[in-house]
Design an enzyme around this catalytic site. Structure first.
Site, mmCIF file in Angstrom:
data_model
loop_
_atom_site.group_PDB
_atom_site.id
_atom_site.type_symbol
_atom_site.label_atom_id
_atom_site.label_comp_id
_atom_site.label_asym_id
_atom_site.label_seq_id
_atom_site.Cartn_x
_atom_site.Cartn_y
_atom_site.Cartn_z
ATOM 1 C CG ASP A 286 -2.402 5.926 -4.311
ATOM 2 O OD1 ASP A 286 -1.745 6.105 -5.353
ATOM 3 O OD2 ASP A 286 -2.569 4.810 -3.783
ATOM 4 C CE LYS B 79 0.655 4.358 -5.839
ATOM 5 N NZ LYS B 79 -0.576 3.762 -6.396
ATOM 6 C CD GLU C 188 -0.853 -3.653 -6.882
ATOM 7 O OE1 GLU C 188 -0.901 -2.411 -6.916
ATOM 8 O OE2 GLU C 188 -1.587 -4.337 -6.154
HETATM 9 O O1 KIV Z 1 -2.694 1.983 -2.404
HETATM 10 C C1 KIV Z 1 -1.607 1.429 -2.200
HETATM 11 O O2 KIV Z 1 -1.250 1.065 -1.079
HETATM 12 C C2 KIV Z 1 -0.743 1.211 -3.360
HETATM 13 C C3 KIV Z 1 0.445 0.345 -3.178
HETATM 14 C C4 KIV Z 1 0.007 -1.046 -2.985
HETATM 15 C C5 KIV Z 1 1.424 0.491 -4.272
HETATM 16 O O3 KIV Z 1 -1.010 1.694 -4.413
#
Ligand code: KIV
Length: 279
Positions: free
Chosen positions: A88, A118, A187
């Site tokens: 992320d 992501k 989400e």
């Molecule tokens: O940060 C995270 O764990 C996420 C998931 C919930 C998709 O973005």
């Protein structure tokens, strides 16, 4: 070009090709040990910025930094061999400009060695997604509830529960797809909307509070293991390891207090003359 690894990791194009096929299994992990356990079962391991709440007890993902994501990304890469590892992008590391996003994403990919990143946002991030993809960064989108925007949206409420609100969310899904994302997390979105988006767009949808019709599912590992104190409605608990940890720690504490640990099998005796080795 030489081939380095016997076991080939799944790639972003492999996941992209799963649209409409066998459901994509994904979970979050932030550690080498849990990544090792997940690896044989999961197609995608997400090093989510949820680590801010889960590992650090923060109230939201907003304070999470790029350095935190890279550190845990490295751990997950070391623990896994087969799954696609997606890291992320944390709040503040990509929103200012597409150039900022590229510099942050390049750091993540070079230092963590992951296969994709992501980022949160639909239409507002489409230009950035395109810029990244054109420059060799596979991007997983994230639409619907975007937790990094908590301070502007005000609460972690499900999205699209009135049909009148569907349009912008559908536009986000289309924008992310057209920009070249290889998949998109949906989400906390009303089930019929998540189902409709899955049918309408050409890339795999990964649901978390979406629909069983999504092309894949993701959960935060600690939520589904029963370790998180409070979980959203969309979590199903597949384990209850909190009490098992509590019981193990209580047994350890009792043994330490009774001087029953360590036992003879846990200590090093003196070497017997003529023998060597520590086992
Ligand atoms: O940060 C995270 O764990 C996420 C998931 C919930 C998709 O973005």
């Amino acid at each position: 070009m030489s081939v380095q690894n016997e076991i080939r990791r799944l790639t972003a194009p492999d996941i992209r090709a799963r649209k409409g096929g066998e459901p994509i299994v994904s979970l979050t992990s932030y550690h080498a040990h849990t990544a090792r356990l997940l690896d044989e079962h999961c197609d995608v391991i997400l090093v989510g910025d949820s680590l801010g709440m889960v590992m650090h007890g923060l109230e939201s993902t907003v304070p999470v930094t790029l350095d935190m994501m890279i550190l845990q990304g490295k751990a997950v890469m070391r623990g896994s061999r087969r799954a696609l590892v997606v890291v992320d992008m944390p709040f503040g590391s990509y929103e200012a400009s597409k150039e900022q996003a590229f510099m942050s994403a390049a750091r993540v990919m070079k230092e963590a060695g992951c296969g994709a990143i992501k980022l949160e946002g639909g239409r507002r991030m489409a230009e950035t997604i395109r810029f990244l993809v054109e420059r060799g960064v596979p991007v997983m989108g994230h639409i619907g509830l975007t937790p990094q925007s908590i301070n502007t949206i005000g609460s972690f409420r499900a999205q699209g529960r009135d049909e009148a609100d569907w349009g912008p969310i559908e536009d986000d899904a289309r924008a992310v797809t057209e920009a070249g994302a290889f998949s998109v997390v949906i989400e906390a979105v009303a089930e019929p909307l998540a189902r409709k988006i899955t049918a309408d767009i050409a890339i795999p949808t990964i649901g978390i509070g979406g629909s069983a019709a999504c092309d894949g599912q993701i959960l935060v590992l600690e939520d589904m293991l029963g370790l998180s104190p409070r979980v959203p409605k969309f979590v199903r608990r597949y384990g209850d390891i909190g009490p098992a940890i509590g019981a193990a720690v209580a047994a350890y504490a009792a043994d330490v207090r009774a001087r029953a640990f360590p036992g003879p099998e846990n200590v090093y005796p003196m070497r017997t003359k003529g023998k060597s080795g520590a086992s």
